[in-house]
Scaffold this active site. Sequence first.
Site, PDB file in Angstrom:
ATOM      1  N   ASP A   2     101.184  29.275   8.784  1.00 17.45           N
ATOM      2  CA  ASP A   2     101.737  27.944   8.533  1.00 17.45           C
ATOM      3  C   ASP A   2     102.261  27.861   7.102  1.00 17.45           C
ATOM      4  OD1 ASP A   2     102.511  25.390   9.143  1.00 17.45           O
ATOM      5  OD2 ASP A   2     100.569  24.482   8.750  1.00 17.45           O
ATOM      6  N   VAL A  18      90.975  14.870   1.886  1.00 16.61           N
ATOM      7  CA  VAL A  18      90.705  15.684   0.706  1.00 16.61           C
ATOM      8  C   VAL A  18      90.296  14.752  -0.433  1.00 16.61           C
ATOM      9  CG1 VAL A  18      91.581  17.442  -0.873  1.00 16.61           C
ATOM     10  CG2 VAL A  18      92.437  17.333   1.482  1.00 16.61           C
ATOM     11  N   LYS A  47      87.302  19.153   1.223  1.00 17.61           N
ATOM     12  CA  LYS A  47      88.003  18.738   2.444  1.00 17.61           C
ATOM     13  C   LYS A  47      86.959  18.385   3.497  1.00 17.61           C
ATOM     14  CE  LYS A  47      91.582  21.138   3.694  1.00 17.61           C
ATOM     15  NZ  LYS A  47      92.478  22.266   4.076  1.00 17.61           N
ATOM     16  N   GLY A  93      95.400  15.689   5.321  1.00 14.99           N
ATOM     17  CA  GLY A  93      96.241  16.547   6.134  1.00 14.99           C
ATOM     18  C   GLY A  93      96.022  16.244   7.598  1.00 14.99           C
ATOM     19  N   GLY A  94      96.443  17.171   8.447  1.00 16.94           N
ATOM     20  CA  GLY A  94      96.318  16.952   9.872  1.00 16.94           C
ATOM     21  C   GLY A  94      94.883  16.937  10.350  1.00 16.94           C
ATOM     22  N   MET A  95      94.001  17.678   9.671  1.00 14.00           N
ATOM     23  CA  MET A  95      92.628  17.806  10.143  1.00 14.00           C
ATOM     24  C   MET A  95      91.599  17.141   9.239  1.00 14.00           C
ATOM     25  SD  MET A  95      92.138  21.637  11.625  1.00 14.00           S
ATOM     26  CE  MET A  95      92.308  22.380  10.023  1.00 14.00           C
ATOM     27  N   ALA A  96      91.932  16.932   7.962  1.00 14.03           N
ATOM     28  CA  ALA A  96      90.874  16.564   7.031  1.00 14.03           C
ATOM     29  C   ALA A  96      91.375  15.606   5.963  1.00 14.03           C
ATOM     30  CB  ALA A  96      90.303  17.828   6.367  1.00 14.03           C
TER      31      ALA A  96
END
Length: 643
Positions: A141, A32, A47, A27-30
């Site tokens: 979100d 998985v 994550k 994803g945007g931050m992590a």
Amino acid sequence: MNSNRHQVPAGTVIGGRYNIIRPLGQGGMAYVYLADDQLAGGQVAIKIMKEELTHDPEFVKRFDTEAKAASSLDHPNIVKVLGYGQDDDLRYIVQEYVEGSTLKDLIQTRGALNWQLAVPLAIQIGLALEHAHRRGVVHRDIKPHNILITPDMIAKVTDFGIARAVNTNTITLTSGVTFGSVHYFSPEQARGSLVGEKSDIYSLGIMLYEMVTGQVPFDGETSVAVAIKHLQEMPPLPSSLRGDIPSGLDSIILKCIQKSPENRYSDARELVDELDAFMVDPDGVYGIVNNNLDRDGNTTAIGLSRPEPNYNKLREIEHTISDRRRSRQRDLAIVIGIIVLSIAFLTAIGIWGWQKIQDSIHQTSSSEFLVENYIGLELDDVKKILDDAGVTYKYEYKDDTTANEGIIVDQSPTAGITIKPGGGTVLMLYVSGGQNMIELPDYSGQTYTVAKAELEQTYGFHVTTAYEYSDMFDKGQVIKTMPAAGQSAPKGSDIVLYISDGSSKMIMPDLTGKTFLEAKEELVKLNLVLGPLNSMSVDPVTGLTVDVPENDRYIIKQNPVGGSEVRTQSVVGFTYGTKLDWDQFLNPTPVPTPIPTPTPEPTQAPTSEPTPVPTETTPPTTPTTSHETTGTAAPSQTGVTPP
């Protein structure tokens, strides 16, 4: 743990218990990953925050916010967070592993969903939001990418990465842009205002619109254009795009996406109640906005009228956007001017230095690496250089009393050779073990506890473990060590014990006749993956295939079949039905045998031989009834047995 690694390789153990199996996505931050929980058993999704964000305090705050917010939630329609923590410089969140796909994937695969499927999914998501809101958590979100759908069509909300407590301030990026996905966020998010529970209701309405129509209600060439539409426009009625959508669902969706939060549903429970009522009576009246009064003071459905735009507010927004655009252009011009001056200055005084740089590591190309002389340097310092360049390397300790422990005494290839990072060439470093070198015994086939105790207590090594499937060693036995048996390592250094997790092959058990829940439990024990599911149950009235509640399912067929050889992590699919379907599958109703209709014997011409005289009179041709199982003719109406 290597902090410069962008992806965590399989076999890495996080937090002393989570063994990485394979990546699941990012994803945007992590990133998985699928991982084995070696302490509690079973599989989990873990994550791990991206390395480039670990030094950004704002993203670290968001990551920690997700962990704290989601761990306080416990609901069947929310992906459960099992824990979170930090391993060296890796921040991670552990959550339940959900087999399935995202709602976005489902829409992209199937297109517009039938409202009979979309509304139950929206109800499940609404129940999840109700639970989160009661715990003081706003998701902020909600979008199809953050909704996981299991093969049984169970919706689970995930990614509370920008969730916040109701009484905290709005979180924004350093650029001033509010967090959220532009196609799904609410007008108050577009304005950067304080966001509450009704923002999630708006996003759910946008998502329900997309589910039943196959397209988002607002789209544009830029994020700003989409945001303005959220502020200014109302979309076409869903029923105008798909004629099978009832008008009541139009009204529910449009009430969810009202520009003013006061005109939306008061909370997620009210929305769920209306969706429940709609499923019972699709022709009812729904989506009434209480403050939308006609001249007689009666409420009117939102589907019958559209709110007039506030043109003063629109002009104010347009002026604000224009001012921001001019400000950005001015700032960009200043930055470009500074860059141009800097380049000119550096060009004037740095030609000699630039040529020297061209003759160094990056002389040939950015994809090549010039090996330097590392002999005499500390191993840790050289490892950092090689990790930054992405070079594949190995190191081996040697007995060498002329150099201190940890100093590189030899290398292969030698200095001056050019290699490609990540290619087939491995840079081998030979490191002095000083006078504390110990030759590693061969522990293959021994139990983990014996090997670990001897390495730590007798030799003083620091032992870590990694698990692998093995067809040669029983579960719990040592496969190998790293460094390998026979090699030497200095006392106190790191040793990796590779432990057998059992054979990767097994005989597939026969699960037919078991309940679906029993079969699922058996798959978990055998480390097999639940695959596609098909219902065999048929509605006797319509003749259509119908689903069966999970608790009432019985396994009728399986793939692979019982008795076949499979490997760990193989996918197993099931065909299921009710207990009655299973009984009928074992004992199918026999098909009646057709009874031939008696025909009179043909008249023959006289012959020289006399014709035999029948002893009984042939009965006339009459309707007969057949026995279903014997296939013999029943007695005729005259009571005479046919020949």
